[in-house]
Structure formats: C-alpha cells, structure tokens
Design a protein around this motif. Structure first.
Motif, PDB file in Angstrom:
ATOM      1  N   MET A 207     -89.968 -92.372 -40.739  1.00 18.83           N
ATOM      2  CA  MET A 207     -91.207 -92.812 -41.356  1.00 18.83           C
ATOM      3  C   MET A 207     -90.964 -93.920 -42.367  1.00 18.83           C
ATOM      4  O   MET A 207     -91.851 -94.300 -43.114  1.00 18.83           O
ATOM      5  CB  MET A 207     -91.908 -91.618 -42.017  1.00 18.83           C
ATOM      6  N   THR A 208     -89.752 -94.432 -42.414  1.00 21.29           N
ATOM      7  CA  THR A 208     -89.424 -95.505 -43.334  1.00 21.29           C
ATOM      8  C   THR A 208     -88.219 -96.250 -42.808  1.00 21.29           C
ATOM      9  O   THR A 208     -87.394 -95.699 -42.092  1.00 21.29           O
ATOM     10  CB  THR A 208     -89.091 -94.946 -44.726  1.00 21.29           C
ATOM     11  N   GLY A 209     -88.125 -97.524 -43.153  1.00 17.10           N
ATOM     12  CA  GLY A 209     -86.971 -98.310 -42.764  1.00 17.10           C
ATOM     13  C   GLY A 209     -85.752 -97.994 -43.615  1.00 17.10           C
ATOM     14  O   GLY A 209     -84.650 -98.380 -43.290  1.00 17.10           O
ATOM     15  N   ARG A 210     -85.956 -97.292 -44.748  1.00 12.33           N
ATOM     16  CA  ARG A 210     -84.840 -96.934 -45.622  1.00 12.33           C
ATOM     17  C   ARG A 210     -84.809 -95.417 -45.751  1.00 12.33           C
ATOM     18  O   ARG A 210     -85.465 -94.831 -46.602  1.00 12.33           O
ATOM     19  CB  ARG A 210     -85.004 -97.588 -46.994  1.00 12.33           C
ATOM     20  N   SER A 211     -84.092 -94.784 -44.883  1.00  9.37           N
ATOM     21  CA  SER A 211     -84.065 -93.325 -44.840  1.00  9.37           C
ATOM     22  C   SER A 211     -83.356 -92.762 -46.061  1.00  9.37           C
ATOM     23  O   SER A 211     -82.319 -93.262 -46.473  1.00  9.37           O
ATOM     24  CB  SER A 211     -83.358 -92.854 -43.577  1.00  9.37           C
ATOM     25  N   ARG A 212     -83.935 -91.703 -46.615  1.00  9.84           N
ATOM     26  CA  ARG A 212     -83.323 -91.059 -47.768  1.00  9.84           C
ATOM     27  C   ARG A 212     -83.262 -89.545 -47.597  1.00  9.84           C
ATOM     28  O   ARG A 212     -82.203 -88.969 -47.650  1.00  9.84           O
ATOM     29  CB  ARG A 212     -84.092 -91.427 -49.048  1.00  9.84           C
ATOM     30  N   CYS A 213     -84.383 -88.898 -47.374  1.00  6.55           N
ATOM     31  CA  CYS A 213     -84.431 -87.449 -47.247  1.00  6.55           C
ATOM     32  C   CYS A 213     -84.516 -87.088 -45.770  1.00  6.55           C
ATOM     33  O   CYS A 213     -85.385 -87.597 -45.055  1.00  6.55           O
ATOM     34  CB  CYS A 213     -85.636 -86.895 -48.001  1.00  6.55           C
ATOM     35  N   VAL A 214     -83.607 -86.239 -45.313  1.00  7.59           N
ATOM     36  CA  VAL A 214     -83.540 -85.883 -43.896  1.00  7.59           C
ATOM     37  C   VAL A 214     -83.841 -84.398 -43.740  1.00  7.59           C
ATOM     38  O   VAL A 214     -83.231 -83.568 -44.408  1.00  7.59           O
ATOM     39  CB  VAL A 214     -82.147 -86.193 -43.301  1.00  7.59           C
ATOM     40  N   ILE A 215     -84.810 -84.072 -42.859  1.00  4.29           N
ATOM     41  CA  ILE A 215     -85.129 -82.669 -42.621  1.00  4.29           C
ATOM     42  C   ILE A 215     -85.028 -82.369 -41.134  1.00  4.29           C
ATOM     43  O   ILE A 215     -85.084 -83.263 -40.293  1.00  4.29           O
ATOM     44  CB  ILE A 215     -86.535 -82.294 -43.134  1.00  4.29           C
ATOM     45  N   ASN A 216     -84.878 -81.088 -40.840  1.00  7.16           N
ATOM     46  CA  ASN A 216     -84.773 -80.628 -39.463  1.00  7.16           C
ATOM     47  C   ASN A 216     -85.731 -79.459 -39.279  1.00  7.16           C
ATOM     48  O   ASN A 216     -85.872 -78.619 -40.161  1.00  7.16           O
ATOM     49  CB  ASN A 216     -83.338 -80.179 -39.170  1.00  7.16           C
ATOM     50  N   THR A 217     -86.420 -79.415 -38.130  1.00 11.64           N
ATOM     51  CA  THR A 217     -87.320 -78.306 -37.839  1.00 11.64           C
ATOM     52  C   THR A 217     -86.623 -77.320 -36.915  1.00 11.64           C
ATOM     53  O   THR A 217     -85.583 -77.617 -36.313  1.00 11.64           O
ATOM     54  CB  THR A 217     -88.606 -78.795 -37.161  1.00 11.64           C
ATOM     55  N   HIS A 218     -87.206 -76.138 -36.755  1.00 12.85           N
ATOM     56  CA  HIS A 218     -86.637 -75.137 -35.851  1.00 12.85           C
ATOM     57  C   HIS A 218     -86.651 -75.627 -34.412  1.00 12.85           C
ATOM     58  O   HIS A 218     -85.890 -75.146 -33.575  1.00 12.85           O
ATOM     59  CB  HIS A 218     -87.427 -73.828 -35.961  1.00 12.85           C
ATOM     60  N   GLU A 219     -87.547 -76.585 -34.117  1.00 13.88           N
ATOM     61  CA  GLU A 219     -87.638 -77.115 -32.754  1.00 13.88           C
ATOM     62  C   GLU A 219     -86.615 -78.218 -32.515  1.00 13.88           C
ATOM     63  O   GLU A 219     -86.541 -78.779 -31.423  1.00 13.88           O
ATOM     64  CB  GLU A 219     -89.043 -77.653 -32.477  1.00 13.88           C
ATOM     65  N   GLY A 220     -85.852 -78.584 -33.556  1.00 16.56           N
ATOM     66  CA  GLY A 220     -84.807 -79.586 -33.389  1.00 16.56           C
ATOM     67  C   GLY A 220     -85.213 -80.994 -33.769  1.00 16.56           C
ATOM     68  O   GLY A 220     -84.410 -81.915 -33.658  1.00 16.56           O
ATOM     69  N   LEU A 221     -86.455 -81.198 -34.234  1.00 13.63           N
ATOM     70  CA  LEU A 221     -86.888 -82.531 -34.651  1.00 13.63           C
ATOM     71  C   LEU A 221     -86.209 -82.903 -35.955  1.00 13.63           C
ATOM     72  O   LEU A 221     -86.197 -82.126 -36.911  1.00 13.63           O
ATOM     73  CB  LEU A 221     -88.409 -82.560 -34.829  1.00 13.63           C
ATOM     74  N   ARG A 222     -85.660 -84.079 -36.015  1.00  7.21           N
ATOM     75  CA  ARG A 222     -85.039 -84.596 -37.229  1.00  7.21           C
ATOM     76  C   ARG A 222     -85.945 -85.683 -37.793  1.00  7.21           C
ATOM     77  O   ARG A 222     -86.268 -86.653 -37.118  1.00  7.21           O
ATOM     78  CB  ARG A 222     -83.657 -85.158 -36.902  1.00  7.21           C
ATOM     79  N   LEU A 223     -86.373 -85.516 -39.042  1.00  5.37           N
ATOM     80  CA  LEU A 223     -87.349 -86.409 -39.660  1.00  5.37           C
ATOM     81  C   LEU A 223     -86.749 -87.045 -40.905  1.00  5.37           C
ATOM     82  O   LEU A 223     -86.117 -86.370 -41.721  1.00  5.37           O
ATOM     83  CB  LEU A 223     -88.610 -85.621 -40.029  1.00  5.37           C
ATOM     84  N   PHE A 224     -86.939 -88.368 -41.041  1.00 11.40           N
ATOM     85  CA  PHE A 224     -86.416 -89.116 -42.176  1.00 11.40           C
ATOM     86  C   PHE A 224     -87.578 -89.542 -43.073  1.00 11.40           C
ATOM     87  O   PHE A 224     -88.532 -90.166 -42.609  1.00 11.40           O
ATOM     88  CB  PHE A 224     -85.682 -90.371 -41.685  1.00 11.40           C
TER      89      PHE A 224
END
Length: 247
Positions: A207-224
């Motif tokens: 959601m940004t060109g400068r990734s800082r916080c990285v999360i993972n869901t139980h479904e395996g999605l990795r979100l920045f």
C-alpha cells in the motif's frame, strides 16, 4: 493490551480492534482484513531478500535477518554481508555477528567462522504450505521454514529444503526468542510431524512505495503498510507474549 499496529510486537497473534481511517479500513476490507480479524506483525527482515547458499553441510536457506548477520570474506578480498554476495561468488565466513541461540543455529547449518561459502541464488518471497499431522494445513513464510530443522528418515535438513509429500519430523527451532515465539505460536515444537504440500509465491499487497510495517494473515497474505498507516490500526494482544528479544 491495546496498542497501534505501529507499536505492536512482532511474532505474536494480534486482533484488529479498530481502524481509524475510513479509506484505509475499506482498502484493507477488500483484502479480507476486518475488525476482529487476526494478524501477525512480521519483523522487517522479511522485506529483505532470502538467499540460498552452499556451506560445508550443503545448501541452506537464510532469511534476510540471518543472512545480514554473516560476514563473508570473498576470494577477491572483499568483505561483505552474505546478502550482498552475487550468485556464483565464493569465499569463507569471516564472522557471524549474532550471538546466543542464533549463532548456535547458524553453526548447526554449517555457517561458522572460516567455513567455505558460495552464493547460489536470491530467492523470491515464498510460502510453504504444510500439513501438521492430526491438525490440518498451515502456511509458513520462507524465513520461518528456514528456522525449522528436522529430518526425513535419515536425511537432516531445514523445512525450507524438505521434499513434498514426505514426513518431516521437527528436531529443533533455531533463531532468537522472537523467532521461537513466532513459530511456537503455530504450536510447532520438536517431535511434531510436518508434511510439505507445496511451495507457492507469497501473496502480498503493497500500500506504499516505502514499505515499513509488514503483517501476515492466517490466509498467508503479506501486507506492507507505511508507519503512518500502521499507526491508524489499533490491535489487541496478550502482553505475556511480548519479550522484545532479537529474531
């Protein structure tokens, strides 16, 4: 305990309590992230490259955090972190800058001072889909799979190098307390039997060109998320899980 995602600990289960921005809430909702949903904040090392190298014990996989803690003395005289080596370059391990359990884990992989080393290749973000005997299917990021050591019959290896469809018995979890906590949250412990089902490209959404916080869901999605975005996501967690130790 309530806190913003920005200040939340890594490697422990988090529950989304509220999102203080309508646009961000709608965008996260399109990816299946809603109030009450469970996520895990990953250490920022996941944004670094995972590498495959060859040492005295054969090929091993290292996540970005681990690879950054091994300094190689190349045959041409340069000294660089393993992460900065190019495929095909060779040398020896000059030093492992980590201490304690992480250093012991690297030694188990054959990465200690003066060991010969060769960079094989840089790996894309991958996800290991596995079945736990008696429990069902789970998804592991490549960095977590690399920290699970075990055996398939007489063959000792990392789960990141496991053969699909073959029983893999967990012998040891390597890494610091954060890694131990993150893998332990999946109830993966020595003696457990895993079976690799497939290795897939890790789904991610930036959601940004400068990734800082990285999360993972139980479904395996990795979100920045940017830090200002993660500060608008309020989560709850069990503060007994927090330790603040190294990964």
């Amino acid at each position: 305990m309530y806190t913003s995602l920005f200040n939340a600990p890594t490697g422990v289960p988090l529950k989304i309590s509220r999102i203080n921005d309508e646009d961000l809430e709608a965008r996260m909702g399109r990816m299946g992230l809603f109030i009450g949903g469970e996520i895990t904040r990953l250490d920022e090392e996941v944004a670094l490259q995972t590498i495959r190298v060859k040492g005295p014990k054969g090929e091993v996989v290292l996540g970005g955090g681990m690879g950054g803690k091994v300094i190689a003395h190349l045959d041409d005289g340069r000294m660089v972190p393993l992460l900065e080596m190019k495929p095909g370059e060779t040398g020896h391990v000059e030093c492992v800058t980590a201490g304690g359990p992480l250093r012991e884990g690297m030694e188990a992989l054959g990465l200690k001072d003066d060991d010969n080393i060769e960079m094989i290749r840089i790996l894309p973000p991958m996800e290991f889909v596995a079945v736990i005997e008696g429990r069902g299917r789970i998804r592991l990021a490549e960095g977590m799979a690399a920290k699970i050591l075990g055996h398939m019959g007489d063959i000792e290896c990392q789960f990141a190098n496991a053969q699909a469809g073959v029983d893999f018995v967990v012998d040891k979890i390597i890494g610091g307390k954060r890694a131990q906590r993150a893998i332990g949250s999946l109830e993966i412990t020595p003696g457990l039997t895993l079976r690799l089902e497939s290795v897939e490209k890790a789904p991610s959404y930036q959601m940004t060109g400068r990734s800082r916080c990285v999360i993972n869901t139980h479904e395996g999605l990795r979100l920045f998320l940017r830090h200002d975005q993660s500060d608008m996501v309020i989560v709850t967690y069990d503060d007994e899980d927090e330790t603040g130790e190294e990964a």
